[in-house]
Design a protein around this motif. Structure first.
Motif, PDB file in Angstrom:
ATOM      1  N   ASN A 114       0.592  -1.311  -0.228  1.00 29.94           N
ATOM      2  CA  ASN A 114      -0.421   0.056  -0.181  1.00 29.94           C
ATOM      3  C   ASN A 114       0.697   1.103   0.315  1.00 29.94           C
ATOM      4  O   ASN A 114       0.779   1.931   1.261  1.00 29.94           O
ATOM      5  N   GLY A 115       1.805   1.402  -0.670  1.00 28.19           N
ATOM      6  CA  GLY A 115       2.416   2.478  -1.026  1.00 28.19           C
ATOM      7  C   GLY A 115       4.002   2.592   0.075  1.00 28.19           C
ATOM      8  O   GLY A 115       4.799   3.400   0.418  1.00 28.19           O
ATOM      9  N   GLU A 116       4.076   1.327   1.429  1.00 25.95           N
ATOM     10  CA  GLU A 116       4.448   1.947   2.070  1.00 25.95           C
ATOM     11  C   GLU A 116       5.794   0.311   2.196  1.00 25.95           C
ATOM     12  O   GLU A 116       5.606  -0.523   2.143  1.00 25.95           O
ATOM     13  N   THR A 117       6.676   1.122   2.364  1.00 25.52           N
ATOM     14  CA  THR A 117       8.131  -0.251   2.594  1.00 25.52           C
ATOM     15  C   THR A 117       8.007  -0.664   3.863  1.00 25.52           C
ATOM     16  O   THR A 117       7.257  -0.665   4.446  1.00 25.52           O
ATOM     17  N   GLU A 118       8.029  -2.337   3.082  1.00 27.84           N
ATOM     18  CA  GLU A 118       7.475  -3.044   4.411  1.00 27.84           C
ATOM     19  C   GLU A 118       8.595  -4.129   4.628  1.00 27.84           C
ATOM     20  O   GLU A 118       9.285  -4.626   3.760  1.00 27.84           O
ATOM     21  N   TYR A 119       8.976  -4.189   6.108  1.00 29.77           N
ATOM     22  CA  TYR A 119      10.271  -5.128   6.251  1.00 29.77           C
ATOM     23  C   TYR A 119       9.864  -6.426   6.731  1.00 29.77           C
ATOM     24  O   TYR A 119      10.893  -7.259   7.553  1.00 29.77           O
ATOM     25  N   GLN A 120       8.784  -6.651   7.194  1.00 25.84           N
ATOM     26  CA  GLN A 120       8.394  -7.584   8.209  1.00 25.84           C
ATOM     27  C   GLN A 120       7.410  -8.836   6.779  1.00 25.84           C
ATOM     28  O   GLN A 120       6.470  -8.722   6.199  1.00 25.84           O
ATOM     29  N   ARG A 121       8.357 -10.038   6.879  1.00 24.44           N
ATOM     30  CA  ARG A 121       8.337 -10.996   5.632  1.00 24.44           C
ATOM     31  C   ARG A 121       6.378 -11.595   6.384  1.00 24.44           C
ATOM     32  O   ARG A 121       5.834 -12.076   5.254  1.00 24.44           O
TER      33      ARG A 121
END
Length: 71
Positions: free
Chosen positions: A41-48
């Motif tokens: 949703n446009g935000e960088t995600e670091y959690q698999r």
């Protein structure tokens, strides 16, 4: 934009990337997510293990897909 359909309430980000064919394995998914290459949703995600729900949009390497729940 592609759509991936799921039969449950949510799908985890790593699983969704594999289902969409954007990565070949869970290890590949882990690496690209940890490297900050995946957006939800446009935000960088670091959690698999990030839970994706109906209408969430995932972007990786210029390709996007939307999650659709078919309950």
């Amino acid at each position: 934009m592609e759509t991936i359909r799921i039969k449950d309430e949510y799908i985890r980000l790593g699983q969704a990337l594999k289902l969409a064919g954007l990565v070949g394995s869970g290890v590949d998914a882990k690496m690209v997510i940890q490297d900050g290459l995946v957006k939800v949703n446009g935000e960088t995600e670091y959690q698999r293990g990030k839970k994706l729900h109906d209408k969430d949009v995932v972007t990786y390497e210029g390709e996007s897909f939307q999650v659709e729940t078919c309950l």
